[in-house]
Write a protein that holds these residues in place. Structure first.
Motif, PDB file in Angstrom:
ATOM      1  N   SER A  58      39.414  26.712 -13.434  1.00  0.00           N
ATOM      2  CA  SER A  58      39.789  27.932 -12.710  1.00  0.00           C
ATOM      3  C   SER A  58      39.827  29.161 -13.615  1.00  0.00           C
ATOM      4  CB  SER A  58      41.145  27.757 -12.022  1.00  0.00           C
ATOM      5  OG  SER A  58      42.202  27.726 -12.963  1.00  0.00           O
ATOM      6  N   THR A  59      39.752  28.979 -14.919  1.00  0.00           N
ATOM      7  CA  THR A  59      39.751  30.101 -15.850  1.00  0.00           C
ATOM      8  C   THR A  59      38.341  30.577 -16.175  1.00  0.00           C
ATOM      9  OG1 THR A  59      39.695  28.742 -17.875  1.00  0.00           O
ATOM     10  CG2 THR A  59      41.861  29.189 -16.912  1.00  0.00           C
ATOM     11  N   GLU A  60      37.316  29.908 -15.647  1.00  0.00           N
ATOM     12  CA  GLU A  60      35.934  30.292 -15.926  1.00  0.00           C
ATOM     13  C   GLU A  60      35.626  31.668 -15.331  1.00  0.00           C
ATOM     14  OE1 GLU A  60      33.527  28.991 -17.645  1.00  0.00           O
ATOM     15  OE2 GLU A  60      34.407  27.052 -18.171  1.00  0.00           O
ATOM     16  N   PRO A  61      34.860  32.484 -16.046  1.00  0.00           N
ATOM     17  CA  PRO A  61      34.434  33.773 -15.487  1.00  0.00           C
ATOM     18  C   PRO A  61      33.671  33.565 -14.172  1.00  0.00           C
ATOM     19  CG  PRO A  61      33.951  33.684 -17.827  1.00  0.00           C
ATOM     20  CD  PRO A  61      34.362  32.301 -17.432  1.00  0.00           C
ATOM     21  N   GLY A  62      33.989  34.364 -13.170  1.00  0.00           N
ATOM     22  CA  GLY A  62      33.297  34.275 -11.898  1.00  0.00           C
ATOM     23  C   GLY A  62      33.713  33.106 -11.033  1.00  0.00           C
ATOM     24  N   PHE A  63      34.816  32.428 -11.392  1.00  0.00           N
ATOM     25  CA  PHE A  63      35.293  31.267 -10.626  1.00  0.00           C
ATOM     26  C   PHE A  63      35.541  31.655  -9.170  1.00  0.00           C
ATOM     27  CE2 PHE A  63      38.885  28.907  -8.847  1.00  0.00           C
ATOM     28  CZ  PHE A  63      38.496  27.595  -9.040  1.00  0.00           C
ATOM     29  N   GLN A  64      35.109  30.779  -8.265  1.00  0.00           N
ATOM     30  CA  GLN A  64      35.347  30.954  -6.828  1.00  0.00           C
ATOM     31  C   GLN A  64      35.780  29.617  -6.238  1.00  0.00           C
ATOM     32  OE1 GLN A  64      35.274  33.818  -5.323  1.00  0.00           O
ATOM     33  NE2 GLN A  64      33.981  35.130  -6.601  1.00  0.00           N
ATOM     34  N   ALA A  65      36.708  29.650  -5.286  1.00  0.00           N
ATOM     35  CA  ALA A  65      37.165  28.429  -4.616  1.00  0.00           C
ATOM     36  C   ALA A  65      37.450  28.726  -3.157  1.00  0.00           C
ATOM     37  CB  ALA A  65      38.411  27.871  -5.291  1.00  0.00           C
ATOM     38  N   VAL A  66      37.179  27.753  -2.308  1.00  0.00           N
ATOM     39  CA  VAL A  66      37.455  27.856  -0.879  1.00  0.00           C
ATOM     40  C   VAL A  66      38.106  26.558  -0.439  1.00  0.00           C
ATOM     41  CG1 VAL A  66      36.477  28.123   1.439  1.00  0.00           C
ATOM     42  CG2 VAL A  66      35.496  29.398  -0.486  1.00  0.00           C
ATOM     43  N   ARG A 134      30.702  23.908   6.311  1.00  0.00           N
ATOM     44  CA  ARG A 134      31.289  25.244   6.304  1.00  0.00           C
ATOM     45  C   ARG A 134      31.830  25.615   4.936  1.00  0.00           C
ATOM     46  NH1 ARG A 134      32.888  27.752  10.975  1.00  0.00           N
ATOM     47  NH2 ARG A 134      33.532  29.408   9.531  1.00  0.00           N
ATOM     48  N   LEU A 135      32.389  24.644   4.218  1.00  0.00           N
ATOM     49  CA  LEU A 135      32.897  24.938   2.877  1.00  0.00           C
ATOM     50  C   LEU A 135      31.768  25.427   1.965  1.00  0.00           C
ATOM     51  CD1 LEU A 135      35.390  21.990   2.242  1.00  0.00           C
ATOM     52  CD2 LEU A 135      35.975  24.428   2.331  1.00  0.00           C
ATOM     53  N   ILE A 136      30.625  24.753   2.016  1.00  0.00           N
ATOM     54  CA  ILE A 136      29.492  25.173   1.196  1.00  0.00           C
ATOM     55  C   ILE A 136      29.058  26.582   1.576  1.00  0.00           C
ATOM     56  CG2 ILE A 136      27.029  24.802   0.775  1.00  0.00           C
ATOM     57  CD1 ILE A 136      27.534  21.854   0.680  1.00  0.00           C
ATOM     58  N   GLN A 137      28.948  26.848   2.866  1.00  0.00           N
ATOM     59  CA  GLN A 137      28.526  28.172   3.312  1.00  0.00           C
ATOM     60  C   GLN A 137      29.491  29.248   2.843  1.00  0.00           C
ATOM     61  OE1 GLN A 137      28.165  27.246   7.547  1.00  0.00           O
ATOM     62  NE2 GLN A 137      25.972  27.651   7.398  1.00  0.00           N
ATOM     63  N   GLU A 138      30.782  28.981   2.990  1.00  0.00           N
ATOM     64  CA  GLU A 138      31.779  29.973   2.605  1.00  0.00           C
ATOM     65  C   GLU A 138      31.763  30.215   1.100  1.00  0.00           C
ATOM     66  OE1 GLU A 138      33.675  31.787   4.619  1.00  0.00           O
ATOM     67  OE2 GLU A 138      32.913  30.812   6.431  1.00  0.00           O
ATOM     68  N   LEU A 139      31.688  29.137   0.312  1.00  0.00           N
ATOM     69  CA  LEU A 139      31.700  29.298  -1.134  1.00  0.00           C
ATOM     70  C   LEU A 139      30.471  30.060  -1.616  1.00  0.00           C
ATOM     71  CD1 LEU A 139      33.048  28.585  -3.893  1.00  0.00           C
ATOM     72  CD2 LEU A 139      31.518  26.604  -3.950  1.00  0.00           C
ATOM     73  N   LEU A 140      29.302  29.659  -1.145  1.00  0.00           N
ATOM     74  CA  LEU A 140      28.081  30.244  -1.670  1.00  0.00           C
ATOM     75  C   LEU A 140      27.830  31.649  -1.143  1.00  0.00           C
ATOM     76  CD1 LEU A 140      25.768  27.117  -1.842  1.00  0.00           C
ATOM     77  CD2 LEU A 140      27.176  28.163  -3.622  1.00  0.00           C
ATOM     78  N   SER A 141      28.538  32.041  -0.106  1.00  0.00           N
ATOM     79  CA  SER A 141      28.465  33.442   0.323  1.00  0.00           C
ATOM     80  C   SER A 141      29.109  34.360  -0.707  1.00  0.00           C
ATOM     81  CB  SER A 141      29.145  33.623   1.683  1.00  0.00           C
ATOM     82  OG  SER A 141      30.556  33.501   1.569  1.00  0.00           O
ATOM     83  N   LEU A 142      29.916  33.785  -1.608  1.00  0.00           N
ATOM     84  CA  LEU A 142      30.602  34.550  -2.648  1.00  0.00           C
ATOM     85  C   LEU A 142      29.804  34.597  -3.948  1.00  0.00           C
ATOM     86  CD1 LEU A 142      34.178  33.020  -2.114  1.00  0.00           C
ATOM     87  CD2 LEU A 142      33.264  35.137  -1.124  1.00  0.00           C
ATOM     88  N   ALA A 143      28.731  33.816  -4.027  1.00  0.00           N
ATOM     89  CA  ALA A 143      27.957  33.711  -5.266  1.00  0.00           C
ATOM     90  C   ALA A 143      26.920  34.819  -5.341  1.00  0.00           C
ATOM     91  CB  ALA A 143      27.274  32.350  -5.351  1.00  0.00           C
ATOM     92  N   GLY A 144      26.752  35.382  -6.523  1.00  0.00           N
ATOM     93  CA  GLY A 144      25.792  36.459  -6.711  1.00  0.00           C
ATOM     94  C   GLY A 144      24.545  36.057  -7.466  1.00  0.00           C
ATOM     95  N   GLN A 145      24.388  34.775  -7.733  1.00  0.00           N
ATOM     96  CA  GLN A 145      23.243  34.297  -8.507  1.00  0.00           C
ATOM     97  C   GLN A 145      22.041  34.024  -7.586  1.00  0.00           C
ATOM     98  OE1 GLN A 145      26.474  33.221  -9.028  1.00  0.00           O
ATOM     99  NE2 GLN A 145      26.511  34.637 -10.760  1.00  0.00           N
TER     100      GLN A 145
END
Length: 205
Positions: A58-66, A134-145
């Protein structure tokens, strides 16, 4: 448990999909790891070690969790962060790429900009309800890569819910039958371009 998010009803249960902060994730880690142990049928002897690892992640730069929850219980969790060539996981994959004669142009493109989908787990009693989708969709909607990369244990004929879900989302092979150092199990390393297709997979986890 309260919070805003997206809702979907299953047999009278309202499921909320909610991004959580690093601090919230670290605080919930014991509960989230319990879901992981149940979903993977792992021994509880691993619990303390995995809690430490998840809290460190959870301390990684750009960490996202749903998380998915019903207002009282957490039903599922997924998290990840931007890939980095300084990370052990990425270095292991690069080793596999070179050992198989790469990197190819496609592998080089993927590994130049990817989001590492580190974990996704749904409580066993809640699987088959579309929560993993839905978890995958929600998480990856936050990714900018440009891409997402994940690892999943190999199974004969890809006959499990995880493979069906990933294939339905359009994940392709980056490496197959890859063995991480320290783990004798073979893994598939899969990737997909971002953003993911908006369609819901027919096979749901």
């Amino acid at each position: 448990m309260t919070g805003t998010g997206n809702y979907r009803k299953f047999e009278g249960v309202t499921v909320t999909y909610m991004p959580i902060s690093r601090l919230e994730f670290a605080q919930l880690a014991p509960q989230l790891v319990d879901i992981y142990l149940q979903a993977m049928n792992y021994s509880r002897d691993m619990r303390d070690q995995r809690i430490t690892v998840w809290q460190r992640d959870s301390t990684e730069p750009g960490f996202q969790a749903v998380i998915a929850h019903d207002g009282t219980h957490v039903l599922g969790v997924t998290y990840g962060h931007p890939g980095s060539h300084s990370h052990w996981w990425t270095q292991q994959i690069m080793r596999g790429v070179f050992e198989t004669g790469g990197p190819s142009a496609a592998q080089r493109e993927v590994l130049a900009s990817f989001f590492e989908l580190t974990e996704i787990h749904v409580a066993p009693q809640c699987q088959g309800m579309g929560i993993g989708t839905r978890l995958i969709q929600e998480l990856l909607s936050l990714a900018g890569q440009r891409f997402v990369v994940l690892s999943t244990p190999e199974v004969p004929g890809e006959e499990n819910s995880a493979f069906r879900l990933y294939r339905a989302f359009g994940f392709e092979d980056l490496l197959r039958n890859f063995v991480f150092r320290g783990d004798p199990r073979p893994f598939a390393i899969l990737y997909a371009a971002l953003p993911l297709s908006a369609r819901l997979p027919a096979a749901e986890r």
